[in-house]
Write a protein that holds these residues in place. Sequence first.
Motif, PDB file in Angstrom:
ATOM      1  N   THR A  59       0.937  -1.175   0.124  1.00  0.00           N
ATOM      2  CA  THR A  59       0.143  -0.266  -0.082  1.00  0.00           C
ATOM      3  C   THR A  59       1.034   1.202   0.037  1.00  0.00           C
ATOM      4  O   THR A  59       1.977   1.284   0.409  1.00  0.00           O
ATOM      5  N   PRO A  60       0.454   2.422  -0.368  1.00  0.00           N
ATOM      6  CA  PRO A  60       1.380   3.556  -0.501  1.00  0.00           C
ATOM      7  C   PRO A  60       1.590   3.935   1.173  1.00  0.00           C
ATOM      8  O   PRO A  60       2.912   4.377   1.096  1.00  0.00           O
ATOM      9  N   ARG A  61       1.015   3.586   1.873  1.00  0.00           N
ATOM     10  CA  ARG A  61       1.346   3.738   3.405  1.00  0.00           C
ATOM     11  C   ARG A  61       2.559   2.940   3.872  1.00  0.00           C
ATOM     12  O   ARG A  61       3.581   3.315   4.352  1.00  0.00           O
ATOM     13  N   GLU A  62       2.533   1.503   3.286  1.00  0.00           N
ATOM     14  CA  GLU A  62       3.531   0.743   3.811  1.00  0.00           C
ATOM     15  C   GLU A  62       4.638   1.330   2.972  1.00  0.00           C
ATOM     16  O   GLU A  62       5.737   1.194   3.606  1.00  0.00           O
ATOM     17  N   THR A  63       4.551   1.639   1.682  1.00  0.00           N
ATOM     18  CA  THR A  63       5.767   2.415   0.936  1.00  0.00           C
ATOM     19  C   THR A  63       6.344   3.395   1.573  1.00  0.00           C
ATOM     20  O   THR A  63       7.578   3.543   1.938  1.00  0.00           O
ATOM     21  N   TRP A  64       5.363   4.340   2.107  1.00  0.00           N
ATOM     22  CA  TRP A  64       5.951   5.650   2.911  1.00  0.00           C
ATOM     23  C   TRP A  64       6.846   5.207   4.102  1.00  0.00           C
ATOM     24  O   TRP A  64       8.014   5.682   4.358  1.00  0.00           O
ATOM     25  N   ILE A  65       6.120   4.329   4.967  1.00  0.00           N
ATOM     26  CA  ILE A  65       6.892   3.767   6.247  1.00  0.00           C
ATOM     27  C   ILE A  65       8.245   3.383   5.797  1.00  0.00           C
ATOM     28  O   ILE A  65       9.179   3.499   6.504  1.00  0.00           O
ATOM     29  N   THR A  66       8.121   2.500   4.917  1.00  0.00           N
ATOM     30  CA  THR A  66       9.485   1.759   4.398  1.00  0.00           C
ATOM     31  C   THR A  66      10.546   2.487   4.188  1.00  0.00           C
ATOM     32  O   THR A  66      11.587   2.634   4.477  1.00  0.00           O
ATOM     33  N   SER A  67      10.057   3.459   3.119  1.00  0.00           N
ATOM     34  CA  SER A  67      11.071   4.623   2.607  1.00  0.00           C
ATOM     35  C   SER A  67      11.647   5.598   3.780  1.00  0.00           C
ATOM     36  O   SER A  67      13.045   5.876   3.933  1.00  0.00           O
ATOM     37  N   VAL A  68      10.799   5.858   4.649  1.00  0.00           N
ATOM     38  CA  VAL A  68      11.218   6.753   5.693  1.00  0.00           C
ATOM     39  C   VAL A  68      12.322   5.746   6.804  1.00  0.00           C
ATOM     40  O   VAL A  68      13.194   6.513   7.202  1.00  0.00           O
ATOM     41  N   PHE A  69      11.832   4.732   6.948  1.00  0.00           N
ATOM     42  CA  PHE A  69      12.777   3.753   7.784  1.00  0.00           C
ATOM     43  C   PHE A  69      14.301   3.594   7.080  1.00  0.00           C
ATOM     44  O   PHE A  69      15.189   3.794   7.701  1.00  0.00           O
ATOM     45  N   VAL A  70      14.149   3.464   5.736  1.00  0.00           N
ATOM     46  CA  VAL A  70      15.494   3.339   4.958  1.00  0.00           C
ATOM     47  C   VAL A  70      16.321   4.554   5.034  1.00  0.00           C
ATOM     48  O   VAL A  70      17.492   4.573   5.193  1.00  0.00           O
ATOM     49  N   GLY A  71      15.559   6.028   5.043  1.00  0.00           N
ATOM     50  CA  GLY A  71      16.392   7.112   5.150  1.00  0.00           C
ATOM     51  C   GLY A  71      16.741   7.331   6.603  1.00  0.00           C
ATOM     52  O   GLY A  71      18.002   7.803   6.729  1.00  0.00           O
ATOM     53  N   ILE A  72      16.296   6.960   7.550  1.00  0.00           N
ATOM     54  CA  ILE A  72      16.561   6.807   8.939  1.00  0.00           C
ATOM     55  C   ILE A  72      18.017   6.121   9.341  1.00  0.00           C
ATOM     56  O   ILE A  72      18.843   6.440   9.806  1.00  0.00           O
ATOM     57  N   MET A  73      17.734   4.830   8.327  1.00  0.00           N
ATOM     58  CA  MET A  73      18.870   3.923   8.605  1.00  0.00           C
ATOM     59  C   MET A  73      20.204   4.313   8.028  1.00  0.00           C
ATOM     60  O   MET A  73      21.323   4.095   8.441  1.00  0.00           O
ATOM     61  N   VAL A  74      20.053   5.174   6.808  1.00  0.00           N
ATOM     62  CA  VAL A  74      21.068   5.643   5.917  1.00  0.00           C
ATOM     63  C   VAL A  74      21.987   6.791   6.811  1.00  0.00           C
ATOM     64  O   VAL A  74      22.891   6.827   6.972  1.00  0.00           O
ATOM     65  N   VAL A  75      21.019   7.593   7.551  1.00  0.00           N
ATOM     66  CA  VAL A  75      21.477   8.681   8.229  1.00  0.00           C
ATOM     67  C   VAL A  75      22.195   8.062   9.347  1.00  0.00           C
ATOM     68  O   VAL A  75      23.272   8.505   9.789  1.00  0.00           O
ATOM     69  N   LEU A  76      21.710   7.203  10.081  1.00  0.00           N
ATOM     70  CA  LEU A  76      22.449   6.391  11.252  1.00  0.00           C
ATOM     71  C   LEU A  76      23.773   5.983  10.640  1.00  0.00           C
ATOM     72  O   LEU A  76      24.867   6.194  11.529  1.00  0.00           O
ATOM     73  N   ALA A  77      23.645   5.182   9.756  1.00  0.00           N
ATOM     74  CA  ALA A  77      24.993   4.508   9.441  1.00  0.00           C
ATOM     75  C   ALA A  77      25.902   5.611   8.824  1.00  0.00           C
ATOM     76  O   ALA A  77      26.988   5.439   9.099  1.00  0.00           O
ATOM     77  N   ALA A  78      25.623   6.648   8.333  1.00  0.00           N
ATOM     78  CA  ALA A  78      26.512   7.861   8.036  1.00  0.00           C
ATOM     79  C   ALA A  78      27.204   8.492   9.050  1.00  0.00           C
ATOM     80  O   ALA A  78      28.310   8.592   9.238  1.00  0.00           O
ATOM     81  N   VAL A  79      26.346   8.509  10.160  1.00  0.00           N
ATOM     82  CA  VAL A  79      26.764   9.294  11.595  1.00  0.00           C
ATOM     83  C   VAL A  79      27.892   8.250  12.030  1.00  0.00           C
ATOM     84  O   VAL A  79      28.910   8.623  12.567  1.00  0.00           O
TER      85      VAL A  79
END
Length: 102
Positions: A59-79
Amino acid sequence: MARNKGSKPQAMKERAARTAAAVSPSSALAAGAAPKKRVGLLQFLREVRAEARKITWTTPRETWITSVFVGIMVVLAAVFLQLVDLILGWSLSFILNFANGG
């Protein structure tokens, strides 16, 4: 030195053959099964369409949640990697300064 039971070369070959037969996957042709017959283009397209109907899309909601989670993990990995880089850089410069007598 006594030999173990079944340690003769012929017995070892027989055990190896039995093990190889048990481990190796048997192909359809080796098992005596007939090869698959060719399927026409229309039949192939029907089967593709039937398989495509089985796909479940997110669903669009699941896609949005997954995308936000991936973005957060990328930022945490970069830090994390930036911190590791800083610590290793400081450590290396300390060691090199100490080695140069300074």
